[in-house]
Write an enzyme that holds these catalytic residues in place. Structure first.
Site, PDB file in Angstrom:
ATOM      1  N   ASP A  33       0.865  -1.164   0.000  1.00  0.00           N
ATOM      2  CA  ASP A  33       0.000   0.000   0.000  1.00  0.00           C
ATOM      3  C   ASP A  33       0.909   1.223   0.000  1.00  0.00           C
ATOM      4  O   ASP A  33       2.095   1.136   0.350  1.00  0.00           O
ATOM      5  CB  ASP A  33      -0.891  -0.032   1.250  1.00  0.00           C
ATOM      6  CG  ASP A  33      -1.799   1.176   1.348  1.00  0.00           C
ATOM      7  OD1 ASP A  33      -2.444   1.529   0.344  1.00  0.00           O
ATOM      8  OD2 ASP A  33      -1.860   1.785   2.430  1.00  0.00           O
ATOM      9  N   ASP A  70      -0.266   5.035   0.840  1.00  0.00           N
ATOM     10  CA  ASP A  70      -0.550   6.102   1.802  1.00  0.00           C
ATOM     11  C   ASP A  70      -0.513   5.574   3.236  1.00  0.00           C
ATOM     12  O   ASP A  70      -1.149   4.552   3.562  1.00  0.00           O
ATOM     13  CB  ASP A  70      -1.916   6.715   1.503  1.00  0.00           C
ATOM     14  CG  ASP A  70      -1.936   7.365   0.128  1.00  0.00           C
ATOM     15  OD1 ASP A  70      -0.960   8.064  -0.199  1.00  0.00           O
ATOM     16  OD2 ASP A  70      -2.906   7.161  -0.623  1.00  0.00           O
ATOM     17  N   ASP A 116      -1.352  -0.293   6.125  1.00  0.00           N
ATOM     18  CA  ASP A 116      -1.699   0.325   7.406  1.00  0.00           C
ATOM     19  C   ASP A 116      -3.181   0.265   7.725  1.00  0.00           C
ATOM     20  O   ASP A 116      -3.587   0.589   8.833  1.00  0.00           O
ATOM     21  CB  ASP A 116      -1.324   1.817   7.366  1.00  0.00           C
ATOM     22  CG  ASP A 116      -2.282   2.598   6.469  1.00  0.00           C
ATOM     23  OD1 ASP A 116      -3.074   3.407   6.987  1.00  0.00           O
ATOM     24  OD2 ASP A 116      -2.266   2.386   5.242  1.00  0.00           O
TER      25      ASP A 116
END
Length: 222
Positions: free
Chosen positions: A7, A9, A183
């Site tokens: 991922d 961001d 996250d």
């Protein structure tokens, strides 16, 4: 051979490129700060709750792209990279990507942010493969402000990844190990089907899930 998915961001960068871009445009006087803040807060609360309407969000987030030509956007993005993105790329993130590349893994960023924003970030990180939200273009190559295809968000990341793999004549099972670093609770669908899920500076929901399932929890910050 392994496949290492990241991922972007709040995982490979210590912030959200979809949030930093409008901050940059506001600083340039291009967006109205009060209106954008209200709308952004509305969508961010949905995102944190795992209830984001991705198409509604994209209509809002992509609209400014239709106001500029591609050369104008590329010039803006170059300044955005220097001012907002490069300062929030942790050294540990660069090192982790490089470590996977050094052992011959196929490395990919898979993100719900659009390709215009994320393409240069992937290049900065030295990552060849990118799955991102694709953008509709007019005959002149300018953006219309609309997405095209399946958004790479939640289960859409699985759809897009499977399409990418099929185009290569592969499946996830073609790889010895499949890593996914994220996250966000929104990435639980994809995290749940790879062989090596890793929670990176996770939100509370993902942290709890990772701990309950014995997944590694790491930090790339600091």
């Amino acid at each position: 051979m392994n496949l290492a998915l990241f991922d972007l961001d709040n995982t490979l960068i210590a912030g959200d490129s979809d949030t930093e871009w409008p901050k940059f445009l506001i600083k340039r006087g291009i967006l109205d700060p009060e209106h954008h803040a209200r709308q952004n807060d509305y969508f961010y609360e949905q995102y944190k709750a795992g209830t984001l309407n991705i198409l509604e969000f994209l209509d809002f987030q992509l609209a400014p792209l239709a106001r500029f030509s591609r050369p104008e956007l590329d010039a803006l993005h170059a300044a955005y990279m220097e001012e907002h993105i490069k300062p929030i790329i942790p050294l540990k993130a660069r090192e982790l990507v490089a470590a996977h590349q050094a052992q011959g893994d196929v490395v990919m960023i898979i993100t719900a942010t659009n390709r215009f924003i994320t393409g240069p970030i992937a290049r900065e990180l030295g990552v060849e493969h990118l799955i991102a939200v694709e953008l509709e273009q007019d005959a002149a190559g300018n953006y219309t402000g609309k997405p095209t295809g399946t958004p790479s968000f939640q289960e859409g990341k699985i759809t897009r990844l499977n399409e990418w793999l099929a185009a290569r004549g592969e499946t996830l099972q073609s790889y010895t190990d499949t890593f996914f670093y994220s996250d966000s609770r929104n990435d639980l669908p994809l995290l749940s089907i790879v062989s090596k899920p890793v929670a990176v500076d996770p939100d509370d929901t993902l942290r709890a899930h990772a701990e309950a399932h014995g997944w590694p929890v790491i930090s790339l910050r600091g």
